[in-house]
Design a protein around this motif. Structure first.
Motif: not given
Length: 296
Positions: A1-15
């Motif tokens: 597992m190498k590629n991670i996508t995070v949906i949402g860039s708010g407090t939790m997303g950017n963390g």
């Protein structure tokens, strides 16, 4: 597992993005707003600067972490190569169901789809996807780079393999994963939110003031933060949304939100993010001052 996508860039997303990138993963952050993505990158850079000042990482580690993060406003572009997607959008069931249905079409058949939801059913989210067995909850705590817990929520269809993979992945991030089953509020918020709600009721009924309630819990129960301050930190609107999930899910009146909490949200006082909740917040100030409504 190498590629991670995070949906949402708010407090939790950017963390979440910060944490994965710091541990060597390639991270794609997806949001509908370029401005939100720019703010997220700046927040991550600022938080890395704090780590450099504390001596926990060096400048090269900061640069390496930032180099692993890319941003997208198009969901397809940001998620098509993901081994793991972590959804950290707003705590709204309709939005999450729409996102997971889209992700099920975009991502490869072996991709794991996770939600950072704090209360919404993983089983229901999984029901709109092609492979419900690959859907799981990863409930990180705020601030993500600091807090050790990851509440791993296993939906009705989540496979043993996916659960084991996410448990091990969480340990790779330096976290302590705890596996729980999929019922309203899971464990963290099923226990926490009634406490916060009762603290609001205690204020509402005039038993004690804001600082007095928080002081009792800090000094008497060794909580690092009082429940009213914590509610401000979480966001009063988020607290209300979780209480509604608990109330609807269990049908038990003990989860009914306090009228004071509802009124504060209606008036736009959502806590630290709006500058006023049970306390008032001034940018750059660390002094904790009770909001005018509750002072005196």
């Amino acid at each position: 597992m190498k590629n991670i996508t995070v949906i949402g860039s708010g407090t939790m997303g950017n963390g979440i993005a910060h944490t994965f990138a710091q541990h060597g993963f390639n991270v794609a952050v997806v949001d509908i707003s370029d401005n939100a993505l720019s703010k997220a990158l700046q927040t991550i850079a600022n938080n890395l600067d704090r780590q450099v000042k504390k001596g926990t990482i060096d400048e090269q580690a900061k640069a390496d972490t930032l180099s692993r993060i890319s941003v997208f406003t198009d969901l397809n572009d940001g998620a098509k190569n993901a081994d793991l997607v972590i959804e950290a959008a707003t705590e709204n069931e309709e939005i999450k169901l729409k996102l997971f249905k889209q992700l099920s079409e975009i991502c490869g058949e072996n991709a794991i789809l996770a939600s950072n939801t704090s209360s919404i059913s993983i089983t229901k989210i999984a029901s709109v996807t092609k492979k419900p067995g690959n859907v799981i909850g990863m409930h990180f705590m705020n601030p993500v780079p600091v807090m050790k817990l990851v509440e791993v929520i296993r939906g009705y269809a989540t496979t043993d393999e996916v659960t084991a993979t996410i448990m091990e992945l969480s340990r790779t991030l330096g976290k302590e994963p705890v596996e729980v089953n999929d019922y309203p509020g899971f464990v963290a918020n099923r226990v926490l939110m009634p406490m916060i709600n009762e603290a609001v009721y205690t204020l509402y009924e005039g038993v004690a003031g804001v600082q007095e309630i928080d002081t009792v819990m800090k000094l008497g129960m060794a909580h690092p933060m009082g429940p009213l301050q914590l509610a401000d930190f979480i966001g009063l609107d988020v607290c209300l949304a979780i209480l509604k999930v608990l109330h609807d899910g269990f049908g038990n009146p003990k989860y009914a939100p306090c009228p004071l909490l509802v009124n504060m949200i209606t008036a736009g006082h959502l806590g630290a993010k709006t500058g006023s909740g049970f306390y008032k917040y001034t940018p750059g100030s660390k002094e904790l001052i009770v909001a005018d409504k509750f002072a005196g």
